[in-house]
Design a protein around this motif. Sequence first.
Motif, PDB file in Angstrom:
ATOM      1  N   VAL A  45      16.097  -5.632  -4.707  1.00  0.00           N
ATOM      2  CA  VAL A  45      17.003  -4.480  -4.734  1.00  0.00           C
ATOM      3  C   VAL A  45      16.378  -3.293  -5.467  1.00  0.00           C
ATOM      4  N   ALA A  46      15.207  -3.506  -6.039  1.00  0.00           N
ATOM      5  CA  ALA A  46      14.518  -2.417  -6.741  1.00  0.00           C
ATOM      6  C   ALA A  46      13.018  -2.693  -6.717  1.00  0.00           C
ATOM      7  N   GLY A  47      12.240  -1.662  -7.050  1.00  0.00           N
ATOM      8  CA  GLY A  47      10.802  -1.829  -7.133  1.00  0.00           C
ATOM      9  C   GLY A  47      10.087  -1.618  -5.810  1.00  0.00           C
ATOM     10  N   SER A  48       8.806  -1.941  -5.793  1.00  0.00           N
ATOM     11  CA  SER A  48       7.947  -1.646  -4.641  1.00  0.00           C
ATOM     12  C   SER A  48       8.338  -2.397  -3.378  1.00  0.00           C
ATOM     13  N   TRP A  49       8.977  -3.573  -3.520  1.00  0.00           N
ATOM     14  CA  TRP A  49       9.301  -4.385  -2.356  1.00  0.00           C
ATOM     15  C   TRP A  49      10.657  -4.038  -1.752  1.00  0.00           C
ATOM     16  N   ARG A  50      11.381  -3.188  -2.388  1.00  0.00           N
ATOM     17  CA  ARG A  50      12.723  -2.846  -1.890  1.00  0.00           C
ATOM     18  C   ARG A  50      12.639  -2.214  -0.500  1.00  0.00           C
ATOM     19  N   GLY A  51      13.404  -2.764   0.444  1.00  0.00           N
ATOM     20  CA  GLY A  51      13.446  -2.247   1.800  1.00  0.00           C
ATOM     21  C   GLY A  51      12.239  -2.572   2.653  1.00  0.00           C
ATOM     22  N   ARG A  52      11.314  -3.388   2.135  1.00  0.00           N
ATOM     23  CA  ARG A  52      10.089  -3.696   2.885  1.00  0.00           C
ATOM     24  C   ARG A  52       9.946  -5.170   3.221  1.00  0.00           C
ATOM     25  N   LEU A  53      10.732  -6.014   2.586  1.00  0.00           N
ATOM     26  CA  LEU A  53      10.549  -7.456   2.685  1.00  0.00           C
ATOM     27  C   LEU A  53      11.916  -8.127   2.709  1.00  0.00           C
ATOM     28  N   ALA A  54      12.123  -9.077   3.636  1.00  0.00           N
ATOM     29  CA  ALA A  54      13.401  -9.801   3.701  1.00  0.00           C
ATOM     30  C   ALA A  54      13.146 -11.244   4.103  1.00  0.00           C
ATOM     31  N   GLY A  55      13.873 -12.155   3.481  1.00  0.00           N
ATOM     32  CA  GLY A  55      13.814 -13.567   3.840  1.00  0.00           C
ATOM     33  C   GLY A  55      14.792 -13.869   4.955  1.00  0.00           C
ATOM     34  N   ILE A  56      14.320 -14.547   6.004  1.00  0.00           N
ATOM     35  CA  ILE A  56      15.188 -14.874   7.136  1.00  0.00           C
ATOM     36  C   ILE A  56      15.188 -16.357   7.459  1.00  0.00           C
TER      37      ILE A  56
ATOM     38  N   ALA B   2       4.847  -2.143   8.431  1.00  0.00           N
ATOM     39  CA  ALA B   2       5.799  -1.422   7.590  1.00  0.00           C
ATOM     40  C   ALA B   2       6.824  -2.347   6.951  1.00  0.00           C
ATOM     41  N   HIS B   3       7.083  -3.482   7.617  1.00  0.00           N
ATOM     42  CA  HIS B   3       8.140  -4.368   7.137  1.00  0.00           C
ATOM     43  C   HIS B   3       7.742  -5.810   7.409  1.00  0.00           C
ATOM     44  N   VAL B   4       8.129  -6.727   6.505  1.00  0.00           N
ATOM     45  CA  VAL B   4       7.811  -8.147   6.656  1.00  0.00           C
ATOM     46  C   VAL B   4       9.092  -8.967   6.622  1.00  0.00           C
ATOM     47  N   LEU B   5       9.212  -9.871   7.580  1.00  0.00           N
ATOM     48  CA  LEU B   5      10.308 -10.847   7.606  1.00  0.00           C
ATOM     49  C   LEU B   5       9.711 -12.224   7.322  1.00  0.00           C
ATOM     50  N   LEU B   6      10.181 -12.855   6.261  1.00  0.00           N
ATOM     51  CA  LEU B   6       9.671 -14.165   5.867  1.00  0.00           C
ATOM     52  C   LEU B   6      10.514 -15.254   6.520  1.00  0.00           C
ATOM     53  N   ALA B   7       9.980 -15.857   7.574  1.00  0.00           N
ATOM     54  CA  ALA B   7      10.704 -16.893   8.308  1.00  0.00           C
ATOM     55  C   ALA B   7      10.219 -18.273   7.886  1.00  0.00           C
TER      56      ALA B   7
ATOM     57  N   ALA C  28       0.857  -1.182   0.000  1.00  0.00           N
ATOM     58  CA  ALA C  28       0.000   0.000   0.000  1.00  0.00           C
ATOM     59  C   ALA C  28       0.896   1.236   0.000  1.00  0.00           C
ATOM     60  N   LYS C  29       0.290   2.424   0.108  1.00  0.00           N
ATOM     61  CA  LYS C  29       1.070   3.655  -0.009  1.00  0.00           C
ATOM     62  C   LYS C  29       2.121   3.767   1.086  1.00  0.00           C
ATOM     63  N   HIS C  30       1.742   3.503   2.330  1.00  0.00           N
ATOM     64  CA  HIS C  30       2.669   3.659   3.435  1.00  0.00           C
ATOM     65  C   HIS C  30       2.808   2.388   4.265  1.00  0.00           C
ATOM     66  N   SER C  31       2.359   1.255   3.742  1.00  0.00           N
ATOM     67  CA  SER C  31       2.392   0.022   4.538  1.00  0.00           C
ATOM     68  C   SER C  31       2.355  -1.203   3.644  1.00  0.00           C
ATOM     69  N   ILE C  32       2.464  -2.334   4.276  1.00  0.00           N
ATOM     70  CA  ILE C  32       2.214  -3.613   3.615  1.00  0.00           C
ATOM     71  C   ILE C  32       0.963  -4.197   4.251  1.00  0.00           C
ATOM     72  N   GLU C  33      -0.001  -4.561   3.425  1.00  0.00           N
ATOM     73  CA  GLU C  33      -1.226  -5.173   3.912  1.00  0.00           C
ATOM     74  C   GLU C  33      -1.078  -6.696   3.846  1.00  0.00           C
ATOM     75  N   ILE C  34      -1.385  -7.335   4.955  1.00  0.00           N
ATOM     76  CA  ILE C  34      -1.253  -8.788   5.074  1.00  0.00           C
ATOM     77  C   ILE C  34      -2.633  -9.399   5.249  1.00  0.00           C
ATOM     78  N   GLN C  35      -2.912 -10.440   4.489  1.00  0.00           N
ATOM     79  CA  GLN C  35      -4.120 -11.223   4.704  1.00  0.00           C
ATOM     80  C   GLN C  35      -3.715 -12.599   5.218  1.00  0.00           C
ATOM     81  N   SER C  36      -4.399 -13.058   6.262  1.00  0.00           N
ATOM     82  CA  SER C  36      -4.148 -14.393   6.792  1.00  0.00           C
ATOM     83  C   SER C  36      -5.483 -15.089   7.018  1.00  0.00           C
ATOM     84  N   ILE C  37      -5.429 -16.409   7.112  1.00  0.00           N
ATOM     85  CA  ILE C  37      -6.643 -17.201   7.279  1.00  0.00           C
ATOM     86  C   ILE C  37      -6.389 -18.253   8.342  1.00  0.00           C
ATOM     87  N   ASN C  38      -7.398 -18.550   9.153  1.00  0.00           N
ATOM     88  CA  ASN C  38      -7.235 -19.569  10.178  1.00  0.00           C
ATOM     89  C   ASN C  38      -7.885 -20.877   9.734  1.00  0.00           C
ATOM     90  N   ALA C  39      -7.847 -21.882  10.611  1.00  0.00           N
ATOM     91  CA  ALA C  39      -8.333 -23.207  10.249  1.00  0.00           C
ATOM     92  C   ALA C  39      -9.833 -23.227   9.977  1.00  0.00           C
TER      93      ALA C  39
END
Length: 367
Positions: free
Chosen positions: A322-333, A167-172, A146-157
């Motif tokens: 390293v470029a585009g909308s996801w730069r600096g907002r998403l990292a794999g850990i 603001a930031h997502v770490l993919l664990a 989104a403009k100033h954030s990352i929107e996350i959708q999740s679903i339960n059982a």
Amino acid sequence: MNARIAIVGGGVAGLYAAMQLQSRGIDDYMLLEAADHFGGRIETVSAGPNDARFDLGATWFWPGIQPQLDRLVRELGIARFAQHESGDTLIERAPGAPPVRMRGYANEPVSMRLAGGMSALVDTIRSRLSMQCLHLDQRVTHLSVAKHSIEIQSINAQGNMSTHSVAHVLLALPPRLASTSIVFDPPLPEALAQSWRDTPTWMAPHAKYLAVYPQAFWRERGLSGAARSASGPLAEIHDASPLEGAAAVFGFIGIPADGRARIGEPALLAACRAQLIRLFGDEARDPHFETIKDWTASRLSATAADRTATPHHWHAPQSEAVAGSWRGRLAGIGSEWSARYPGYVAGAIDAVDAAIESISLSRESRS
């Protein structure tokens, strides 16, 4: 729910990331885990007369070459012990050939295990975290910029959807699983997405057999409990006994995933037990407890592409755009993103440390 940082995945990488954030005074985070328990590819089962604990997932670490993980284990006060290797090794060189007894050898560097199993690491880290930040049964399905954030959708059982803004997502979680189970809007750069899809998920193609006994009778015969076999179904066997309470051996099943599915678990259990009798004698006939953990059956760790085993570790893919909308907002850990120990438990620690340092530096630069 809103927070500054979202961690997707509650294995060692996700939990350790949360602990590192808290230690830096960053407490506005949320951890979303799809399963109803924490641990990821670490799974420990209790069995035997004293409920000893045995690993069905990640088992060893090597302090001699993995100092970060070793330091963490020590700081957390978790007891550790060396893998039992004293005694002779048994070799089955060809189908139908009798086992040959050979002088055993000690591995270098020394393989270490944790008292209470690898789950002791998961449980100890989790006990230090703010429980209000940890959310089980939340499978992330969409990440949108989104403009100033990352929107996350999740679903339960139960199929109930939740939306979160961060603001930031770490993919664990493993790169391949992230790229195939989460919809990214806009899509990740194609080269990055392809490198994630091409990265095997360590341990996902494999299955382990565990047999628990009252005593380590093989040690009484001067055997280490280790064996290698071209007959199978177990290709590689090790002593899995804890420091006290019971005894056990475990083995890696050498049959590919599709073959295991055709055979079926009851027949496979019987074949594994028969192999232990063949190797260690009649005392192996009646284990107190036995089980098979087939990691290809876990939709939260394996994809269809992971059904074929990769014989070696690989080079870690790039963890960020390293470029585009996801730069600096998403990292794999997840462990596979570690440049030094991809696929190992130590890799999760290494990948998290690199990502958290980047976040901390970014935060300082804005303050």
